[in-house]
Each structure stands twice: as C-alpha cells, then as structure tokens.
Scaffold this motif. Structure first.
Motif, mmCIF file in Angstrom:
data_model
loop_
_atom_site.group_PDB
_atom_site.id
_atom_site.type_symbol
_atom_site.label_atom_id
_atom_site.label_comp_id
_atom_site.label_asym_id
_atom_site.label_seq_id
_atom_site.Cartn_x
_atom_site.Cartn_y
_atom_site.Cartn_z
ATOM 1 N N TYR A 46 0.808 -1.217 0.000
ATOM 2 C CA TYR A 46 0.000 0.000 0.000
ATOM 3 C C TYR A 46 0.842 1.268 0.000
ATOM 4 C CZ TYR A 46 -4.171 -2.736 0.146
ATOM 5 O OH TYR A 46 -5.176 -3.603 -0.201
ATOM 6 N N ARG B 214 -11.548 -21.687 1.609
ATOM 7 C CA ARG B 214 -11.659 -20.231 1.680
ATOM 8 C C ARG B 214 -11.637 -19.702 3.099
ATOM 9 N NH1 ARG B 214 -16.527 -20.341 -2.610
ATOM 10 N NH2 ARG B 214 -15.354 -19.886 -4.503
ATOM 11 N N ARG C 58 -1.490 -11.785 -1.179
ATOM 12 C CA ARG C 58 -1.658 -11.963 -2.639
ATOM 13 C C ARG C 58 -0.827 -13.135 -3.156
ATOM 14 N NH1 ARG C 58 -4.745 -8.518 -0.783
ATOM 15 N NH2 ARG C 58 -5.019 -6.425 -1.628
ATOM 16 N N SER D 274 -7.067 -9.914 -7.609
ATOM 17 C CA SER D 274 -5.764 -9.726 -6.963
ATOM 18 C C SER D 274 -5.814 -10.172 -5.501
ATOM 19 C CB SER D 274 -5.291 -8.283 -7.095
ATOM 20 O OG SER D 274 -5.941 -7.453 -6.169
ATOM 21 N N ILE D 275 -6.957 -9.986 -4.853
ATOM 22 C CA ILE D 275 -7.072 -10.408 -3.449
ATOM 23 C C ILE D 275 -7.106 -11.933 -3.337
ATOM 24 C CG2 ILE D 275 -8.638 -10.426 -1.443
ATOM 25 C CD1 ILE D 275 -9.376 -7.557 -2.123
ATOM 26 N N PRO E 55 -6.176 -14.747 -5.694
ATOM 27 C CA PRO E 55 -5.665 -15.205 -6.991
ATOM 28 C C PRO E 55 -6.090 -16.635 -7.352
ATOM 29 C CG PRO E 55 -3.839 -14.702 -5.465
ATOM 30 C CD PRO E 55 -5.108 -14.420 -4.744
ATOM 31 N N ASP E 56 -6.530 -17.401 -6.361
ATOM 32 C CA ASP E 56 -6.949 -18.768 -6.659
ATOM 33 C C ASP E 56 -8.401 -18.860 -7.147
ATOM 34 O OD1 ASP E 56 -4.519 -19.986 -6.033
ATOM 35 O OD2 ASP E 56 -4.991 -19.992 -3.901
ATOM 36 N N GLU E 57 -9.135 -17.748 -7.074
ATOM 37 C CA GLU E 57 -10.550 -17.786 -7.460
ATOM 38 C C GLU E 57 -10.716 -17.440 -8.942
ATOM 39 O OE1 GLU E 57 -13.003 -18.657 -5.613
ATOM 40 O OE2 GLU E 57 -12.199 -18.528 -3.563
ATOM 41 N N LEU F 229 -17.415 -15.905 -1.707
ATOM 42 C CA LEU F 229 -15.965 -16.074 -1.638
ATOM 43 C C LEU F 229 -15.462 -16.196 -0.204
ATOM 44 C CD1 LEU F 229 -14.992 -13.309 -4.258
ATOM 45 C CD2 LEU F 229 -15.165 -15.761 -4.664
ATOM 46 N N LEU G 168 -15.383 -13.988 1.989
ATOM 47 C CA LEU G 168 -14.563 -12.830 2.352
ATOM 48 C C LEU G 168 -14.882 -12.427 3.786
ATOM 49 C CD1 LEU G 168 -14.664 -10.568 -0.842
ATOM 50 C CD2 LEU G 168 -13.146 -12.471 -0.301
ATOM 51 N N MET H 100 -11.301 -8.395 6.999
ATOM 52 C CA MET H 100 -9.989 -7.968 6.500
ATOM 53 C C MET H 100 -10.009 -7.839 4.975
ATOM 54 S SD MET H 100 -7.518 -10.316 8.859
ATOM 55 C CE MET H 100 -5.915 -9.848 8.232
ATOM 56 N N ASP H 101 -10.747 -8.723 4.315
ATOM 57 C CA ASP H 101 -10.801 -8.662 2.854
ATOM 58 C C ASP H 101 -11.576 -7.437 2.380
ATOM 59 O OD1 ASP H 101 -9.429 -11.152 2.572
ATOM 60 O OD2 ASP H 101 -11.290 -12.170 3.086
ATOM 61 N N LEU I 196 -11.805 -4.673 3.938
ATOM 62 C CA LEU I 196 -10.899 -3.546 4.136
ATOM 63 C C LEU I 196 -9.924 -3.451 2.959
ATOM 64 C CD1 LEU I 196 -9.884 -1.350 6.107
ATOM 65 C CD2 LEU I 196 -8.264 -3.053 6.951
ATOM 66 N N ASP I 197 -9.499 -4.592 2.455
ATOM 67 C CA ASP I 197 -8.590 -4.601 1.309
ATOM 68 C C ASP I 197 -9.241 -4.058 0.049
ATOM 69 O OD1 ASP I 197 -6.349 -5.551 2.565
ATOM 70 O OD2 ASP I 197 -5.900 -6.923 0.916
ATOM 71 N N MET J 90 -9.117 -0.435 0.451
ATOM 72 C CA MET J 90 -7.774 0.135 0.280
ATOM 73 C C MET J 90 -7.304 0.046 -1.166
ATOM 74 S SD MET J 90 -5.681 -0.525 3.791
ATOM 75 C CE MET J 90 -5.619 -2.295 3.650
ATOM 76 N N GLU J 91 -7.700 -1.011 -1.864
ATOM 77 C CA GLU J 91 -7.345 -1.123 -3.288
ATOM 78 C C GLU J 91 -8.032 -0.019 -4.102
ATOM 79 O OE1 GLU J 91 -5.236 -2.917 -4.934
ATOM 80 O OE2 GLU J 91 -4.872 -4.820 -3.890
#
Lengths: 473, 86
Positions: free
Chosen positions: A24, A67, A79, B16-17, B19-21, B36, B38, B41-42, B44-45, B48-49
């Motif tokens: 970030y 998951r 990532r 990008s969060i 990559p396996d999906e 997913l 999520l 924390m996801d 929040l990502d 932020m992205e």
C-alpha cells in the motif's frame, strides 16, 4: 533516513507486515540483527547440507480451494497463490504415551475414531470438547483467559487422554508452563487436529524466500546485520532507533517482532508493568541418515512422545528433560519426489540457565551427551535408526538465544501476550510470537493484523476489530 | 467510468485479493461474503485497493454498500463517473 514504518526482525511476522505496508505504498525498512532472515524459523548450511530450524511442519494446513481459516487468510492478504507455498501434506502422525498411541492425520475423523476406540468412556466428553473448540471465538474474552486444563477437565475425566491432547499443543505453541489459556488451546487444537500439518519440499526457506522476494519487489528495504541497540523516545513516541553500529533511523511507526520483554528493554519500558520472560526452551538434535526413514520403519511424520504417568510441561531442573519430546521426519510428507537424504529431528525441553553456566569444554561435552540421551529416549517410540546416522548436529537454548534474541532462549516468548499489539509508546507495536499468535501461519497473521490495524487503518479506533479478525484463527 | 467498467475494476481487485478464485463465476447479486467467504480484512482490502488504484475514499459507515457486485457498482457509480478507465 525516515520511513513510514520500521520493522524490527526479518522473521515471518516482520516480512508479512512489511509486504502489507509496502503493497500500500508505505516506505518500509526491515531491520534484522543477523546475517540471515528467519528468526525463530530459519535455516542454515552445515558441511554442504541444508538444515531447517524451528519448522517441523507447518500447522494450519488446509487444501487448495479452502476459503476459510488462517492459511486462506494469509494467502489473500499477501496476494499469494496456494501453490506459492508448495505445501505437501503430512503422511500421518502419532501421540505415543505409555500403553496407548493415538494416530492423527489431516482428516479429523481419524483422530476422533482413535479417541473413541482407545477411550470409549470419554466419547461424549471428547465431542463436547471438539464442539467447544470449533465454537470458540476470541470475542468471548472471559472464556479465552480461562485455564484450559480446568475447562477440559470438565469434559474429559481420564487424565491420560487430557495429557495426550495437551502434549502436541503445548510443544507446538505454549509459552506458559503447566497450563494454557483456553483461547490459545483452541487455536492450537484447530491448527493441528482440525486443520493439519504440511511442509514445502524445500523447507521453510521456500516460504521465507518467497516473502523476501515479494517484499523487495514492492519496494521494501531489508537490512541485515542491523540490530537495534536502543529506541530514543520523545513525548511518548519512538523518535528514532539507534542501531548496533551507532547509526540512527527514523520511522513514523515501529513494529517490533523482537519479543515483548526484549522490545521493552530497547525503549526503557515502564518498569512497573514489566512482563516476565518465558522459561521454556528446547534442545534439538538433527540426524542425517543413509536411508529414507520409512525404509527403516520410521514412517510417521511427527511423533509426540511421553514415557511417564503424567506429561510435564515446565522448565526442567537439569539441562534437558528426556521424558517427553517430538520426533519429526521431514521425509514423511506427501512429496512428488523424496528428499535427497533421510533426516530425524528431535526436540526436547531444556533449561537455558543450566546451559548458559557451562564452560566451553563442558558445553561441548553436554551437547554430545544430550544428543545421545535424547536419541536413546526417542528410539523407544520409533525403530532404532542410530546405526544409520551419517551426520548430526545439535542446538541448545544458548544457540536459540543467540539467533532469536529471546530471553532464556524462550522459543514461544513470554507467557504474557500482548494481543492488542499496543505499548506505552503511541507509535510502537508488538507483532509476532509475543502478540500471541504462533506457528508459521499464525505469526504471519500477526504481522498482517498489526500492520493493518496500527499502520494502514490508523484512523480506526475500535479495539474489537482486531479481536474479531483473530477470532477465526 | 461507466458501470460496466466499474464492475470490471471490482473484479480485477477481487482477482488480486484471491488469486486462486475464478472471478468470472462471481454472481452479481449474491453477497461476496457468502460466495468467496470474504471476511472483514478482505473488505478492508477492497476499500484500500480502491483508494490505491482510483483514489476513491469510502467511509467506514459505507462498507455495507460493498455487499454484492451490484450494490458495489451502484454505490461507486456516482463516485467514479468522472474517472478515466485505468
């Protein structure tokens, strides 16, 4: 030079935190006192061979596509693809106590059926224990801090089964002697029995090298041979860090994975609330065999053994306690190709002070004697491989102290964890083992959580967020 | 950016969060938390992205708007309409 964040320690938590921050756009510098990365989970070369330190097996393993759980969480947060960690699941492990052995694999049903078979009277109690662990949430703080021994005793009456369940969980992550708190117990139970064990064919170096590569690609800076001697504080903040060579470095925020007690010492923390140092350290022996261990009948991944009526989890009075230990064959994972050489690693409890007091000659002799005693103890639980050993090495609490900086060579740090990560200084935070999450995956989660909470979302003040996020671990 | 472009941007972030999906299978109207798994924390990502890639600021009270692809696109459309596709 000034950074948005300075991280002390290039172990798994520091590197994971560094990746989050660099991703970030933060300017991040990781300071590592040693010439190599890894800290508690590292690796070294000796006479042309590669050895792992710390890692027997990675806990928290879940298969590709899962998951939920800590492994899925670190992959998303960093990532990484599942394949990037190149994990191979365990073949099968055992808890071996006098007169009874319980097998377990990454399928909890086997462990459950083993308990039902060997302890039929405890069937219902074990189910209650398992559901309590599954339902456990860190949000339930009164339960988290309770004695796990007391809670488990409410479900399971046979002390032998209680000890057999505690043995692997304590060996793999209890900084506290005798007991665990129920929160830590639940986290460890899930990570070993409900999730599982795995290892990359190339060992922990593969994980560490992936982390460093990612960190550097994102623009992070890693400085080796850069130990922090002191933190200079001004107005309740870390103003700058003074390194061993006398130079200074500044950071808006400081994340320390050096250990809570050790970090407090660097910044002259308040003496009144000084946490106690951990007491539990290990001796570990490594034996290279001229044959794959499974060919010799050593076909289990890990064996947690104990030869006494009760399992004792405390600092031994003597140099080592050979009544119990952990035998690990890194060969016994489901790899696509076998490891080049056979290897048996054994871990046993040890007393740092007893080792520290030895003269150099006494130390050498004690190390050799410890190797022989520990391996003699272990071959009561696996076929005797000792005539096939072609090379060996042993490390002791003083070795662990030298490479991790932890007081007393305490592998799991202080028993007084700092779950919030906060300290008396506004911009200094604790991550890694002493934040309270252990294991390879756990400590990476710790680095990620602390970086998110204290640096990336600094505007947010709800303490519950971290606790909620840790709840599923 | 148009709503289809915003959706594309969201899928890029999800990819990008996780990559396996395979994000092409993500349904527009089913909560991402469900599809997913999520967690907070996801989410929040994702926030932020969006800030990192498009300089879009999302107040914490509005995180609930990110429940599904449809609700996210609807919420972001006025905030991102003047942006050029990255």
């Amino acid at each position: 030079m000034s950074y948005d964040a300075v991280i002390i320690g290039a172990g798994l938590s520091g590197l994971a935190a560094g990746i989050r921050l660099a991703y970030y756009g933060k300017r991040v510098c990781i300071l590592e006192r040693h010439t190599t990365i890894g800290g508690l989970n590292s690796f070294y070369r000796l006479a042309g061979r590669q050895f792992d330190v710390g890692l027997h097996a990675m806990t928290n393993f879940t298969p590709k596509g899962t998951r939920k759980g800590p492994l899925a969480r670190i992959l998303r947060q960093l990532r990484f693809r599942w394949e990037d960690l190149a994990l191979s699941p365990q073949v099968g492990s055992q808890i071996a106590f006098p007169g009874v052995g319980l097998s377990f694999t990454n399928d909890f049903e086997l462990f459950r059926s083993q308990v039902h078979e060997h302890f039929p009277a405890e069937k219902d109690g074990f189910e209650k224990l398992a559901s309590a662990v599954i339902d456990y949430s860190d949000l339930n703080e009164p339960v988290a801090a309770q004695s796990a021994r007391a809670m488990v005793a409410g479900w399971i009456k046979d002390p032998l089964l209680v000890d057999m369940i505690f043995c692997p969980l304590q060996f793999y992550g209890s900084a506290r002697e005798h007991d665990m708190d129920f929160g830590q117990f639940s986290v460890m139970f899930r990570s070993i029995f409900l999730e599982g064990l795995a290892r990359p064919w190339a060992g922990v170096r593969l994980i560490l090298k992936n982390l460093v590569r990612r960190f550097k690609l994102l623009g992070g800076e890693l400085r080796l041979r850069a130990g922090v001697r002191q933190m200079v504080t001004e107005q309740g903040r870390v103003a700058r860090l003074v390194l061993d060579d006398g130079s200074s470095i500044e950071g808006q925020n400081v994340l320390s994975s050096a250990g809570l007690v050790e970090t407090m010492r660097m910044c002259g923390g308040p003496s009144g609330e000084a946490p106690e140092s951990g007491q539990l350290s290990f001796v570990e022996t490594l034996s290279v065999l001229d044959e794959q261990p499974s060919t010799l009948g050593c076909d289990r991944t890990i064996i947690f053994y104990n030869d006494s009526d009760r399992f004792h989890w405390h600092r031994p009075e003597e140099l080592i306690d050979v009544r119990s230990g952990v035998i690990c064959c890194p060969n016994n994972f489901e790899y696509e190709q076998p490891l080049g050489e056979g290897m048996v690693r054994i871990t046993a409890l040890a007393n740092y002070d007893a080792w520290r007091k030895l003269s150099p000659e006494e130390y050498r002799a004690a190390k050799q004697a410890a190797y022989e005693q520990i391996n003699a103890s272990a071959v009561r639980f696996v076929p005797d491989y000792r005539s096939r050993v072609i090379a060996d090495d042993t490390f002791t609490p003083t070795t662990i102290k030298r490479f991790t900086g932890h007081d007393n060579g305490a592998v799991y740090g202080t028993p007084q964890k700092r779950r919030s990560g906060t300290t008396h200084l506004k911009n200094l935070f604790i991550c890694g083992t002493d934040q309270g999450l252990v294991g390879i995956v756990g400590t990476m989660v710790s680095g990620i959580l602390m970086a998110n909470r204290h640096v990336l979302e600094t505007s947010r003040e709800d303490e519950a967020e971290i606790i909620a996020a840790s709840a599923e671990i | 950016m148009s709503p289809p472009e915003i959706k594309e941007a969201i899928l890029d972030i999800l990819e990008s969060i996780a990559p396996d999906e395979d994000v092409t299978n993500v349904k527009d109207d089913v909560p991402l938390r469900e599809q997913l798994e999520l967690d907070s924390m996801d989410f929040l990502d994702i926030v932020m992205e969006l800030r990192k890639r498009y300089r879009v600021q999302i107040p914490e009270d509005d995180y609930v708007q990110l429940a599904t692809i449809n609700s996210t696109v609807e919420y972001l459309a006025p905030l991102m309409k003047d942006l050029q596709k990255a």
